[in-house]
Design an enzyme around this catalytic site. Structure first.
Site, PDB file in Angstrom:
ATOM      1  N   GLU A 155      45.937  29.924  58.468  1.00  0.00           N
ATOM      2  CA  GLU A 155      46.017  31.336  58.105  1.00  0.00           C
ATOM      3  C   GLU A 155      45.254  32.194  59.109  1.00  0.00           C
ATOM      4  O   GLU A 155      44.040  32.022  59.265  1.00  0.00           O
ATOM      5  CB  GLU A 155      45.426  31.556  56.713  1.00  0.00           C
ATOM      6  N   GLU A 259      45.562  37.509  45.988  1.00  0.00           N
ATOM      7  CA  GLU A 259      44.188  37.232  46.408  1.00  0.00           C
ATOM      8  C   GLU A 259      43.509  38.558  46.722  1.00  0.00           C
ATOM      9  O   GLU A 259      43.367  38.955  47.875  1.00  0.00           O
ATOM     10  CB  GLU A 259      44.155  36.297  47.635  1.00  0.00           C
TER      11      GLU A 259
END
Length: 292
Positions: A155, A259
């Site tokens: 990521e 998130e």
């Protein structure tokens, strides 16, 4: 419409971690994800997930350390992964490999099909990542995960606000690393919050990752505050429609991870009261067939 996973490390902060699973189920989430599950035995987490009827679809490999205590200590001390740092000269290869082994154990017990492997923070005297080491470590990990049917994710995380010095910050760098590792179970975790801050052009990056068959998982949060995704500068309704239009040939998780930090904070029902975005997404029409 994509399915939605509540990130238990950021949502429901007013509740103990294990109780957040049932809260996510009650609020209509399709799944959960989290950052670090290692403070709890995998079997205990599995029982809570089964009771709530929710799958765990993603968690992080240890940022450093090899057991619950050392992992928690490493995170508190600022460790954010070893994939780019565990060079032969550092003496940390064994630590990285033990962390991956522990993550794979948790993934098997929890039936979780994806693990995010964090790259790490570069030392101030090492502005460039040893690319060969990075590739070697990710290949090693991917080769251990593949027989178990588990995907590993990398990521890009923004270095402007959230994680200065993180080794992987841009989408182009992530795609290049995936190509260099050359393992089909290494994929991209596309957090649209981080992407907007570092690269912008979100629709392009989403479609580009899908076209390259690198897209593994998607996460959302409002920009710039990292609160609910219906507040800020990003039109997430449009991006969710683009995700909905992806054809079955694009092998991605099918989940969008929420998130974000609830704007209402750690107050009773704070997360629940901010879920207008989720209700709006559920009621939005699916992408037209012509776009698929």
């Amino acid at each position: 419409m994509p399915k939605f996973a509540a990130n238990l490390s950021t949502l429901y902060p007013e509740l103990p971690f294990l109780d957040r699973i049932a809260a996510a189920a009650a609020d209509g989430f399709d799944a959960v994800e989290c950052q670090l599950p290692y403070d709890w035995p995998a079997e205990v987490l599995a029982e809570r997930l089964a009771a709530a009827g929710l799958p765990l679809v993603l968690f992080n490999a240890p940022p450093a350390g090899t057991d619950a205590a050392s992992i928690a200590r490493a995170w508190a001390d600022g460790a954010r992964g070893l994939a780019a740092l565990a060079t032969p000269s550092s003496g940390r290869e064994a630590e990285f490999q033990a962390g991956i082994a522990l993550a794979l154990h948790y993934a098997q017990v929890l039936r979780c099909p994806r693990i995010h492997v964090m790259s790490g923070l570069l030392p101030s005297d090492q502005p460039n990542t040893p690319h060969d080491t990075w590739v070697h470590n990710l290949r090693w990990a991917a080769d251990r995960a593949a027989p178990l049917g588990i995907d590993l994710l990398i990521e890009p995380i923004n270095g402007k606000r959230d994680m200065p010095g993180y080794a992987l910050q841009h989408q182009a760098s992530a795609h290049a690393l995936i190509e260099a590792v050359n393992r089909p179970n290494l994929r991209l975790q596309l957090d649209l919050y981080h992407c907007q801050i570092m690269d912008g052009d979100l629709a392009h990056h989403l479609q580009h990752a899908a076209a390259r068959n690198h897209l593994g998982h998607v996460q959302i949060a409002g920009v710039p505050s990292r609160h609910e995704p219906d507040v800020g500068e990003v039109n997430f309704a449009h991006l969710l429609q683009l995700l909905d239009a992806l054809g079955p040939e694009v092998r991605w998780s099918g989940y969008v991870g929420a998130e974000y930090r609830p704007a209402r904070g750690a107050v009773p029902q704070g997360t629940h009261d901010g879920l207008g975005w989720l209700r709006a997404a559920r009621s939005a029409p699916s992408a037209p067939l012509a776009a698929r």
